[in-house]
Structures are given as C-alpha cells and as structure tokens.
Design a protein around this motif. Sequence first.
Motif, PDB file in Angstrom:
ATOM      1  N   LEU B  22       0.830  -1.200   0.000  1.00  0.00           N
ATOM      2  CA  LEU B  22       0.000   0.000   0.000  1.00  0.00           C
ATOM      3  C   LEU B  22       0.862   1.246   0.000  1.00  0.00           C
ATOM      4  N   ARG B  30      -2.638   5.252   4.677  1.00  0.00           N
ATOM      5  CA  ARG B  30      -2.063   3.915   4.890  1.00  0.00           C
ATOM      6  C   ARG B  30      -1.981   3.602   6.378  1.00  0.00           C
ATOM      7  N   ARG B  67      -7.671  -2.853   0.016  1.00  0.00           N
ATOM      8  CA  ARG B  67      -7.767  -1.597  -0.724  1.00  0.00           C
ATOM      9  C   ARG B  67      -9.152  -1.450  -1.328  1.00  0.00           C
TER      10      ARG B  67
END
Lengths: 109, 340
Positions: B22, B30, B67
């Motif tokens: 990420l 993040r 995600r």
Amino acid sequence: MDATQLLKGVLDLAVLGVLREEDGYGYDIVRRLRQAGFEDVGDASVYGTLRRLFAAGSLTSYVKPSDEGPHRKYYALNDAGRDHLERGSKVWRAFADTVDELVAEKRTA
Amino acid sequence: MNDTGTVSEQVRDYVTKVAASLADLPPEVRADLVADLEQHLTEVAADSQQPLEASLGAPGAYAEELRASAGLDDPPADHSGASLVAGVQRLLERARRSPRMAATLRLADELRPAWWVARGLAPAALMATLSFRSTGGAGWFLVGLIGVVVSVDVGRRKLQRPDARLAIAAVNIAASIALLLVLLEFVQFGIPVRYETIVEEVPPRHLVHPGGEPITNIYAFDATGAPVTGIFLYDGAGKPIEVRRAAAEQYGIQTDYERAADGTPLRNFFPLRQYVQGLDERGMDRLQPRPEPRVVVPALAPSPGASESATATEAPAEARQAEPEPQQEREPGRNQRPDR
C-alpha cells in the motif's frame, strides 16, 4: 456468477446487520458472517469494510480490556449506522425482489 | 502449535508486507488502514494452527482486497482534464495494484541485490571477452571484485537526489548493454578458453639436421681430408639414406641423380650432382655446377701404440696446424682446403 461478487455489493449491510445484534471486534465479525452462511468472505474485505464504515461515521469503536488476552477494539452501531442499515435494507429488499421476479419462471395463467 | 513469539513475528512480518503493497497511498491513509491490522491479525493467527499466509493468502493479495473494500479503489470525483499523461499514470497505477503486478514488483525487489552483483561484474566480464578470449588472471579478478563492492555499496544507499538517480540509471543501462554483449559473445563463440598454439610434430619430409635444417647433399672425406666420391650410403638397418631433390630445390639448387642400370634414380649415391644458377666466367647467367663445400676434417685422436708410418705422422701434424671446424653444409667458411 458466484456469491463473492454478490456479497461485495452488500457486505456493508451484512456487517451493519451483524453489529446490530451485538457489538463485535474484527475477527469476531468475520466469524459471525461465516457462521451465518458467508463461508468464503475474505478477512481483508471485512476489515476494510469496518474501517470504511467507521470512517464514514456509521460505527463507533471502543477498546475493551480483556484479562486473558490483548485489548480488543470493538465496533458498535451508532445512530447514523442504524439509519444507514435501515435505508440499505430497503434498497436491498427492492433489489432482491426485482431479481426474484426476473429469474422466476413465469407461470402461465 | 504456534508459540506467541513466532506468532507475533509472523503477524508483524505480514503487516509489514501488506503495508508495503500500500506504499503508494498517502501516509495518513495507509497508517489508518493498518492501524489495527496487527491486533486483528493476531486474533486471526490465534484462531488457527496454520501459518498466516495459509489462512489469509499472500500479503499482496490481502492488500488488494483491503484496498478494494476500504473504498480506495474508487476513482477521484474530479478528473483533472483528459491529459494523456494523467491517463497513462492512472493506467500504471491500476496495473501496479493488480496482484500479479505487485508480485512481479516484489520479485524484482528481491532480485535487486543480484543485479548489483551482476552490474559490478560487467566491466571485468567485458574486459575478459574483449581481450580475445585469453584468460587474464589476477587483473580481472581485482577489477571484478572492486566492481562488485562499489556496485553493492551504491545500491544499498537509497539515493534521493535526481541527478544521482539519473547517473545510476545511466550506469544500469551501460552495464546491461555490456552484459548483453558478453552474453552474445558466449552464445556465438562458446565459453572463452585459452588458445594454445599446438606445435604439431610432423616428421620432416626429407633428411634434416637436428633442429630441422635440411640436408641438401652429402660429401665424404677420409681421415686425411681427401674427398671420397661415388659412395652409396645405408643406415644401420640397411635402408638407403636418401637426399631428396626437394630439399635442395628450396635453395634454387637442382639435382641430377645418378641412374642405376635399370634407370631408377640413385638418391643415396653421393655426392649428388647438383647445379645452381649463376654467372659463368663470361658473365653469362647459366647453370653452374654447385661448388663443393670447403671443410676441414677434424684430427683423429692419436691411437695408443701408433705405428710410425709416414701417413700417420703427417696427418696429425697437418691437422694440428689447421683449425678444427665441424663440417658445414652451405656456408663455405674461413677454412682452408686441406692439403693432400
């Protein structure tokens, strides 16, 4: 078409629904969803959904101290969350009914 | 059964890898995403005997799913124009996020140190192949060693300055080209080996001195120094000792063999009759008989109890006066012609 694709659209509702019954922490919610019938639900999907719902303001969280293990972060529905679930259920109901009607075999009169 | 030590290690390791996938996200996003992940995964790990990757899948895939469910895949509300660059960037972003691409990038990451070593060896390898495929030993080893050390050191420093990164990129390209050339060399010519000149031992085609100098004719003299002509020569096995005309022909000397009664050329009948091209007394260019070599025969060692014959005393006396010199073939030397 398998259930995973379908679930992606309604995971929000499923998570909110689970939390309406009882507050829960991450893995607990995953377990409950699996027990309810979504055996293949991904851990990352649940975790991500929780974060997103929390960020959207539909959930509150608190840390519950535990004697035997680590402190767990619990999530709970707040009013906004209950409202979200309410509206979402209606949308789902309508959607599901439409699909049922479309796929059902038409009986000749 | 996992003990708590390795479990927390596993979890931390897994979370680190997920966070790495990420890495393109803004730091706050993040951080928020992985904030509780460690604790969450600890619960997951505690519930099962399997290692984390078995229950959850690869960290990269986990990151992609995360995600997606966290809503980060959604395109931004406003696209800033339809510029080509922005479009390509978005495409690259999406490609980079795919699990396969993430896996490929991770593999590239892991192979990077190997590239550093290969890059460091490029100069030495190129030198080796360019110097006509002979091994060079210490020099190249040193170059190779220095190259690898420098390359790995540079690789480990995460240079940030754009001009430094540009320089590194240029070096990478140059090293790639060099290594490609080396590879082509291998493919085309095989593994370089040292080429040794092999002197093939072929028997000489005619009578030669030790060392290879050809023998073009044989002249005989007795112990007093008197020439002996018209002799047949044979070796210990009775085989004729022949002198082929080819030996003399190299030097422009022509040979006319004596013939046997049946016509065969007598190649072991000495001295051979030979001719050279030269000027006669009138200055005209014609074939002349080959001049005899001028030699002085060595004196024999006096034999014990030698009889007092005239010849015996004469020869030694003569011999002592003359310069003893070995018989020479082509070069008429400073020797005197022996007296008879």
